[in-house]
Design a protein around this motif. Sequence first.
Motif, PDB file in Angstrom:
ATOM      1  N   PHE A 187       1.480   8.996  -7.332  1.00  0.00           N
ATOM      2  CA  PHE A 187       0.958   8.068  -8.338  1.00  0.00           C
ATOM      3  C   PHE A 187       0.112   8.862  -9.319  1.00  0.00           C
ATOM      4  N   GLU A 229       7.634  -5.676   5.950  1.00  0.00           N
ATOM      5  CA  GLU A 229       6.717  -6.363   6.859  1.00  0.00           C
ATOM      6  C   GLU A 229       6.940  -7.881   6.934  1.00  0.00           C
ATOM      7  N   VAL A 276       2.244  10.883  -2.313  1.00  0.00           N
ATOM      8  CA  VAL A 276       2.216   9.870  -1.242  1.00  0.00           C
ATOM      9  C   VAL A 276       3.523   9.875  -0.462  1.00  0.00           C
ATOM     10  N   ASN A 334      -0.680   1.510   8.180  1.00  0.00           N
ATOM     11  CA  ASN A 334      -1.030   1.084   6.824  1.00  0.00           C
ATOM     12  C   ASN A 334      -1.242   2.313   5.942  1.00  0.00           C
ATOM     13  N   GLY A 335      -0.651   2.286   4.771  1.00  0.00           N
ATOM     14  CA  GLY A 335      -0.843   3.381   3.821  1.00  0.00           C
ATOM     15  C   GLY A 335       0.073   4.578   4.066  1.00  0.00           C
ATOM     16  N   ALA A 336       0.985   4.487   5.039  1.00  0.00           N
ATOM     17  CA  ALA A 336       1.859   5.632   5.373  1.00  0.00           C
ATOM     18  C   ALA A 336       2.876   5.925   4.264  1.00  0.00           C
ATOM     19  N   GLY A 337       3.252   4.894   3.508  1.00  0.00           N
ATOM     20  CA  GLY A 337       4.205   5.107   2.413  1.00  0.00           C
ATOM     21  C   GLY A 337       5.457   4.244   2.502  1.00  0.00           C
ATOM     22  N   LYS A 338       5.437   3.241   3.363  1.00  0.00           N
ATOM     23  CA  LYS A 338       6.630   2.398   3.559  1.00  0.00           C
ATOM     24  C   LYS A 338       6.972   1.611   2.292  1.00  0.00           C
ATOM     25  N   THR A 339       5.975   0.867   1.781  1.00  0.00           N
ATOM     26  CA  THR A 339       6.231   0.030   0.606  1.00  0.00           C
ATOM     27  C   THR A 339       6.658   0.890  -0.584  1.00  0.00           C
ATOM     28  N   THR A 340       6.006   2.013  -0.771  1.00  0.00           N
ATOM     29  CA  THR A 340       6.356   2.894  -1.897  1.00  0.00           C
ATOM     30  C   THR A 340       7.817   3.336  -1.774  1.00  0.00           C
TER      31      THR A 340
HETATM   32  N1  LIG Z   1       0.010   1.569  -7.402  1.00  0.00           N
HETATM   33  C1  LIG Z   1      -0.590   2.531  -6.694  1.00  0.00           C
HETATM   34  N2  LIG Z   1      -1.422   3.401  -7.282  1.00  0.00           N
HETATM   35  C2  LIG Z   1      -2.020   4.398  -6.589  1.00  0.00           C
HETATM   36  N3  LIG Z   1      -1.848   4.607  -5.261  1.00  0.00           N
HETATM   37  C3  LIG Z   1      -1.038   3.748  -4.616  1.00  0.00           C
HETATM   38  C4  LIG Z   1      -0.373   2.671  -5.290  1.00  0.00           C
HETATM   39  N4  LIG Z   1       0.378   2.003  -4.371  1.00  0.00           N
HETATM   40  C5  LIG Z   1       0.185   2.627  -3.186  1.00  0.00           C
HETATM   41  N5  LIG Z   1      -0.669   3.664  -3.323  1.00  0.00           N
HETATM   42  C6  LIG Z   1      -1.082   4.595  -2.257  1.00  0.00           C
HETATM   43  O1  LIG Z   1       0.079   5.188  -1.717  1.00  0.00           O
HETATM   44  C7  LIG Z   1      -0.048   5.348  -0.307  1.00  0.00           C
HETATM   45  C8  LIG Z   1       1.119   4.677   0.378  1.00  0.00           C
HETATM   46  O2  LIG Z   1       1.025   3.270   0.180  1.00  0.00           O
HETATM   47  P1  LIG Z   1       2.131   2.253   0.662  1.00  0.00           P
HETATM   48  O3  LIG Z   1       1.746   0.901   0.153  1.00  0.00           O
HETATM   49  O4  LIG Z   1       3.461   2.778   0.326  1.00  0.00           O
HETATM   50  O5  LIG Z   1       1.933   2.307   2.239  1.00  0.00           O
HETATM   51  P2  LIG Z   1       2.491   1.349   3.348  1.00  0.00           P
HETATM   52  O6  LIG Z   1       2.993   2.228   4.430  1.00  0.00           O
HETATM   53  O7  LIG Z   1       3.424   0.361   2.765  1.00  0.00           O
HETATM   54  O8  LIG Z   1       1.200   0.628   3.867  1.00  0.00           O
HETATM   55  P3  LIG Z   1       0.881  -0.930   4.078  1.00  0.00           P
HETATM   56  O9  LIG Z   1       1.405  -1.251   5.434  1.00  0.00           O
HETATM   57  O10 LIG Z   1      -0.608  -0.949   4.025  1.00  0.00           O
HETATM   58  O11 LIG Z   1       1.539  -1.691   2.963  1.00  0.00           O
HETATM   59  C9  LIG Z   1      -1.400   4.763   0.065  1.00  0.00           C
HETATM   60  O12 LIG Z   1      -2.314   5.812   0.172  1.00  0.00           O
HETATM   61  C10 LIG Z   1      -1.726   3.877  -1.095  1.00  0.00           C
HETATM   62  O13 LIG Z   1      -3.121   3.789  -1.261  1.00  0.00           O
END
Ligand SMILES: Nc1ncnc2c1ncn2[C@@H]1O[C@H](COP(=O)(O)OP(=O)(O)OP(=O)(O)O)[C@@H](O)[C@H]1O
Length: 304
Positions: free
Chosen positions: A16, A160, A22, A42-48
């Motif tokens: 980002f 999720e 990430v 949480n925050g591992a990077g799944k949603t991204t």
């Molecule tokens: N729009 C954004 N801008 C900056 N950083 C971001 C953004 N979206 C996500 N991040 C960061 O990227 C990393 C991965 O986030 P992501 O949402 O992909 O994790 P996740 O595994 O889906 O977690 P969760 O279960 O909490 O949704 C995290 O450190 C998050 O803070």
Amino acid sequence: MEQSYILETRALGHRFTDGAAVLNDICLQVPERSVYGFLGANGAGKTTTLRLVLGLLEKQQGEILLFGQPFGRNRLQALQRIGAMIESPSLYGHLTATENLLVLQKIYGCPKERIALVLEMVGLSATGSKKAARFSLGMKQRLSIAMALLHEPSLLILDEPTNGLDPNGMIEVRELLLSLNRKHGITIVISSHLLGEIEKMVSHVGIIHSGSLLFQGTLAELQQQRSAGGRLSLYTDDQSKTTSVLRAMNIQATFDGGKFTMPMPQQEMIAALAKELIGSGVSLYELSPAGNDLEAIFMDMITH
Ligand SMILES: Nc1ncnc2c1ncn2[C@@H]1O[C@H](COP(=O)(O)OP(=O)(O)OP(=O)(O)O)[C@@H](O)[C@H]1O
């Protein structure tokens, strides 16, 4: 023959603005007709990762292949074959299940008959005039899944979907997804931060931690990996006699919390140990793999 994947990413990376990376080198391989559990804290990077796969975020590094084709070139055709639910469901609370689906049906231009069909598939046929705002969380999740199914996708991507559900709601969603996979042949990618929530429905697992994929394979492979380095737990009525038997058999064990644990011996050795203990008059309460459940594997992987 090279296996073909319905979804594949090659060295996918993302950062980002102004931030650290990430995602690093993510190589997902989702076989057709699998239920692929995408696991990470949480925050591992799944949603991204899932947002990149759906084109909701612009790809910076690596390749994405959907249905065997590079995503960029065949974007619309690929998206027409995917149903997705990313983050919390967005429903019109003042509309019924059917009305919510009607809105989408008009946008997709798919036959109206699909509405009754998908409501049936998710078990919401009998909700009648009840407004979505009055649905339980489980019903809302199922309605969102119905919306993702409306245009007959062959790949379902769910971020999720069991988040916040009570145990009954989780069972409902799990059974629904299994039937979609088994009866309708839909490939499902489902993300979760709780292995226990999805281990009963997945055939394949990818574990992501701090933006890197730690493991990818079948559920059985994940379990095997653990058994290879597994431990055996032993619980008896007599610590001192048990210690003597273990010493005599030259088995190194530690005693903690009322139980002995030791590196997993060969099968024959386990049988001999049980025989020796019983022969020495020890009551054997438990002789079982220690910390071998999937939650333990998951924790072990992300903490080492
Ligand atoms: N729009 C954004 N801008 C900056 N950083 C971001 C953004 N979206 C996500 N991040 C960061 O990227 C990393 C991965 O986030 P992501 O949402 O992909 O994790 P996740 O595994 O889906 O977690 P969760 O279960 O909490 O949704 C995290 O450190 C998050 O803070």
